[in-house]
Design an enzyme around this catalytic site. Structure first.
Site, mmCIF file in Angstrom:
data_model
loop_
_atom_site.group_PDB
_atom_site.id
_atom_site.type_symbol
_atom_site.label_atom_id
_atom_site.label_comp_id
_atom_site.label_asym_id
_atom_site.label_seq_id
_atom_site.Cartn_x
_atom_site.Cartn_y
_atom_site.Cartn_z
ATOM 1 N N ASN A 7 -135.547 -80.078 -35.562
ATOM 2 C CA ASN A 7 -134.072 -79.760 -35.350
ATOM 3 C C ASN A 7 -133.459 -80.811 -34.438
ATOM 4 O O ASN A 7 -133.823 -80.666 -33.205
ATOM 5 C CB ASN A 7 -133.858 -78.349 -34.752
ATOM 6 C CG ASN A 7 -132.400 -78.135 -34.795
ATOM 7 O OD1 ASN A 7 -131.279 -79.048 -34.807
ATOM 8 N ND2 ASN A 7 -132.061 -76.958 -34.581
ATOM 9 N N ARG A 75 -133.467 -79.568 -40.084
ATOM 10 C CA ARG A 75 -132.186 -78.888 -40.193
ATOM 11 C C ARG A 75 -131.212 -80.211 -40.508
ATOM 12 O O ARG A 75 -131.355 -81.052 -39.544
ATOM 13 C CB ARG A 75 -131.902 -78.471 -38.688
ATOM 14 C CG ARG A 75 -130.576 -77.816 -38.650
ATOM 15 C CD ARG A 75 -130.057 -77.111 -37.500
ATOM 16 N NE ARG A 75 -128.680 -76.902 -37.556
ATOM 17 C CZ ARG A 75 -127.948 -76.923 -36.480
ATOM 18 N NH1 ARG A 75 -128.315 -77.152 -35.255
ATOM 19 N NH2 ARG A 75 -126.825 -76.134 -36.687
ATOM 20 N N HIS A 164 -123.863 -72.022 -39.956
ATOM 21 C CA HIS A 164 -124.845 -71.318 -39.529
ATOM 22 C C HIS A 164 -125.430 -70.570 -40.919
ATOM 23 O O HIS A 164 -125.851 -69.578 -40.822
ATOM 24 C CB HIS A 164 -124.257 -69.840 -38.867
ATOM 25 C CG HIS A 164 -123.766 -70.356 -37.473
ATOM 26 N ND1 HIS A 164 -122.671 -69.681 -36.755
ATOM 27 C CD2 HIS A 164 -124.292 -71.062 -36.337
ATOM 28 C CE1 HIS A 164 -122.513 -69.964 -35.747
ATOM 29 N NE2 HIS A 164 -123.339 -70.861 -35.343
ATOM 30 N N ARG A 225 -114.711 -72.578 -28.108
ATOM 31 C CA ARG A 225 -113.954 -72.844 -29.211
ATOM 32 C C ARG A 225 -112.972 -71.774 -29.374
ATOM 33 O O ARG A 225 -113.254 -70.548 -29.378
ATOM 34 C CB ARG A 225 -114.562 -73.115 -30.437
ATOM 35 C CG ARG A 225 -115.774 -74.316 -30.530
ATOM 36 C CD ARG A 225 -116.441 -74.452 -31.725
ATOM 37 N NE ARG A 225 -117.815 -74.994 -31.501
ATOM 38 C CZ ARG A 225 -118.984 -74.562 -32.029
ATOM 39 N NH1 ARG A 225 -118.914 -73.827 -32.840
ATOM 40 N NH2 ARG A 225 -119.913 -75.091 -31.878
ATOM 41 N N GLU A 351 -134.100 -69.121 -37.624
ATOM 42 C CA GLU A 351 -133.768 -70.046 -38.920
ATOM 43 C C GLU A 351 -135.024 -71.013 -38.874
ATOM 44 O O GLU A 351 -135.220 -71.342 -40.123
ATOM 45 C CB GLU A 351 -132.762 -70.891 -37.992
ATOM 46 C CG GLU A 351 -131.298 -70.103 -37.991
ATOM 47 C CD GLU A 351 -130.523 -70.935 -37.122
ATOM 48 O OE1 GLU A 351 -129.960 -72.042 -37.659
ATOM 49 O OE2 GLU A 351 -129.669 -70.238 -36.203
#
Ligand code: ADP
Length: 369
Positions: A7, A75, A164, A225, A351
């Site tokens: 990743n 990823r 996601h 955010r 993940e």
């Protein structure tokens, strides 16, 4: 079969080596400060070399040589509309990932650097791209289009993509296993509440709507955010603050959300601490928690309506996995208005394991051809 999962971020590379047949992790780690001033790791190529050296180190490594690695899973954040599932990396796939860098300028380029470095260092080892966006490619048009003139979708690929995806897919499958039902028979709402936060309506194992949009800015209130906002508010900010678009981009992505509301931190732990006290920021921290919870509840209602029913709400990632109060609070507030028997479950996300599984399956299929 040993599968290396990578990743790559702009200045870091996380890795994990799996024995994919036995489904166990053999080693994991992270290389940080890639390309930064004073760092001994100049770029992603150097980082990949360090990873392989670590894994094959005579004293501390877990394998005797790089030849034991049968595949690498990467990823990749953005796969546009082209990649509906994980895919074997070819020259054509690399060109597409490059093309979608326009949609994820901070994320796709470091992934590409990692892919190219692995191709050079682990010559001939098949590589697989696992996209954050692909799980959401099953959304219907009515869910993924914005109410803008349709030509902008065609012109700029302006639509909801969602992110996601690997986490939502993993926890939806794990939840189905725990509920003892095939995923095809379940209506689930998955809530990934970490630094970034998003929710997905998973109907019969397929994503039918998700809260993040064209970028990961839309939807829930997150650490820094804003989540959903009237676009006119952005125009006002541009006008009144005399700011540049990049300053507003910074404001919405890095200074808003829990941080902007609480005035304390983007981290739920800090916000809870202050909310429990009696300091000058206590009210703001309580408000940040209320707003965070309220928006999640609103999305649960919306997604239940979108799917026409609900079997379970599934929570995952840092906030859900470590803060039982928050999950309990949402459960207490919502339980009376949800179908009888709706379950609330917390499923730790993994993940990397899903990326390893996809890589393993794709390589096995390739070998079988
Ligand atoms: P990412 O989205 O970067 O993978 P994580 O899933 O690791 O992030 O989640 C990180 C967030 O989890 C932190 O910002 C913090 O708000 C939250 N968190 C971790 N531990 C706790 C805790 N004990 N209580 C509340 N929140 C927590």
């Amino acid at each position: 079969m040993l599968v290396l999962v990578i990743n790559c971020g702009s200045s870091s590379a996380k890795y994990q080596l799996f024995d994919a047949d036995r489904k166990v992790s053999l080693a994991k780690g992270v290389i940080e400060r890639i390309g930064q001033y004073g760092s001994s790791c100049s770029d992603h190529h150097a980082a990949m070399k360090i990873i392989v050296d670590r894994l094959t180190d005579k004293k501390t490594g877990v394998i005797s040589g790089a030849a034991e690695i049968s595949g690498v899973g990467h990823r990749v954040v953005h796969g546009g509309e082209e990649f509906k599932e994980s895919t074997l990396i070819t020259k054509k796939v690399i060109a597409s990932i490059e093309k979608y860098s326009a949609l994820a300028p901070l994320h796709n380029p470091p992934s590409l650097s990692g892919i190219k470095a692995c191709a050079a260092i682990l010559k001939g080892v098949p590589q697989v791209a696992v996209f954050d966006t692909s799980f959401h490619q099953t959304m219907p048009e009515a869910a993924f289009l914005y109410g803008l003139p349709l030509e902008y979708y065609r012109k700029y690929a302006l639509r909801k993509y969602g992110f996601h995806g690997t986490s939502h897919r993993f926890v939806a499958e794990e939840a189905a296993r725990r509920l003892g039902k095939p995923k095809s028979q379940l209506k689930l709402i998955t809530c990934h509440l970490g630094n970034g936060c998003s929710m997905t309506a998973v109907d019969g194992g397929r994503s039918v709507d998700t809260s993040m949009g064209f970028t990961p800015l839309e939807g829930l209130i997150m650490g820094t955010r804003s989540g959903d906002l009237d676009p006119a508010a952005v125009l006002i900010l541009l006008e009144k603050e005399g700011s540049s678009t990049s300053a507003i981009n910074d404001l919405l992505n890095k200074k808003s959300g829990l941080l902007g509301i609480s005035g304390v931190s983007n981290d739920m732990r800090d916000i809870f601490k202050v909310a429990k006290g009696k300091g000058p920021k206590t009210r703001r921290c309580k408000l940040a928690i209320e707003m965070f919870v309220y928006r999640i509840k609103k999305y649960v209602g919306a997604y239940m309506a979108a799917m026409g029913g609900l079997d379970a709400v599934v929570f995952t990632a840092g906030i859900s996995e470590n803060n039982p109060w928050l999950v309990d609070r949402i459960k207490k507030d919502l339980a009376p208005c949800l179908p009888v028997g709706t379950k609330f479950i917390v499923v730790p996300t993994n993940e990397e394991l899903l990326r390893a599984r996809d890589t393993f399956n794709i390589i096995k299929r390739k070998r079988g051809r």
